[in-house]
Motif scaffolding. Structure first.
Motif, short mmCIF file in Angstrom:
data_model
loop_
_atom_site.label_atom_id
_atom_site.label_comp_id
_atom_site.label_asym_id
_atom_site.label_seq_id
_atom_site.Cartn_x
_atom_site.Cartn_y
_atom_site.Cartn_z
N ASN A 1 49.04 6.89 34.01
CA ASN A 1 48.33 6.59 35.25
C ASN A 1 47.86 5.14 35.33
N PRO B 1 51.50 3.82 38.09
CA PRO B 1 51.53 5.15 37.49
C PRO B 1 52.93 5.77 37.61
N GLU C 1 55.57 9.35 36.58
CA GLU C 1 55.63 10.76 36.20
C GLU C 1 56.99 11.06 35.58
N ASN D 1 53.86 10.92 31.20
CA ASN D 1 53.13 10.66 32.43
C ASN D 1 52.05 9.62 32.14
#
Length: 217
Positions: A185, A166, A168, A183
């Motif tokens: 995940n 993941p 960001e 972003n």
């Protein structure tokens, strides 16, 4: 002084880059299993020969044993792969600032995935930026969070960004396809991007990203 080590794994030699085939790769070598035999046949004596050597005949293993001073023979039924053992030795014992891994692609897919995912292990995570995987068509680099500018390698048309974990706030600038504040995940590959000049900038705040420069065969 920068310590640059190369690992040669036993993958298909037809996937080696030309620099390796022509014996033009600088730095010392660690041999991984059958990679030791390949190195010796090129006139290169590895610092350490590592592996269970189950891919070598008895006469081939005798040649390696007689040629390499430091033999690290493991049992086939072990937790670490031979490549993991080699990377551990390169980092823990030789304190390498750069580890380039050759012969780690092609052949069995389970071996390929094991090699690609090495950097996700907690013991190797802080060394992510020191590790590269190189073959005839690809150069694979790994990055921890930060801001980066990468240079285009000669002859490499394509640029892939692979989210290993993941991430960001992932950004790609100055490339054919840009990306802003992404972003994610789960693992994902932004494939077939391209340079539009000699450099591309990218950044992210969390996770591990793999960057692949590649060309068609």
């Amino acid at each position: 002084m920068t310590k640059h080590l190369n690992l040669l794994v036993g993958g298909p030699s037809e996937l080696w880059p030309d620099t390796l085939k022509l014996n033009q790769v600088t730095g010392d070598w660690l041999g991984i299993d059958r990679g030791n035999l390949y190195l010796l046949n090129m006139g290169i004596t590895p610092l350490v020969a590592i592996g269970d050597f189950d891919s070598l005949t008895s006469s081939e293993f005798n040649l390696v044993s007689q040629s390499v001073k430091d033999i690290r023979k493991s049992i086939p039924e072990k937790d670490d792969t031979d490549t993991q053992l080699g990377l551990k030795i390169a980092i823990d014992e030789y304190h390498a600032d750069r580890v380039d891994i050759y012969g780690a692609t092609g052949g069995r897919i389970d071996h390929l995935l094991s090699n690609l995912w090495l950097v996700l292990e907690p013991r190797f995570k802080k060394y992510v930026s020191k590790i590269r995987i190189i073959d005839r068509q690809n150069t694979i680099n790994y990055f921890l969070p930060g801001e980066y500018i990468i240079e285009k390698e000669p002859g490499k048309k394509y640029l892939g960004f692979v989210l290993m974990t993941p991430v960001e706030n992932f950004n790609i600038d100055d490339a054919k396809y840009t990306l802003k504040n992404f972003n994610g995940n789960y693992p994902f590959s932004f494939a077939s991007n391209e340079f539009i000049k000699d450099t591309v900038s990218f950044s992210f705040d969390q996770g591990i990203v793999c960057v692949i420069q590649s060309k068609d065969n």
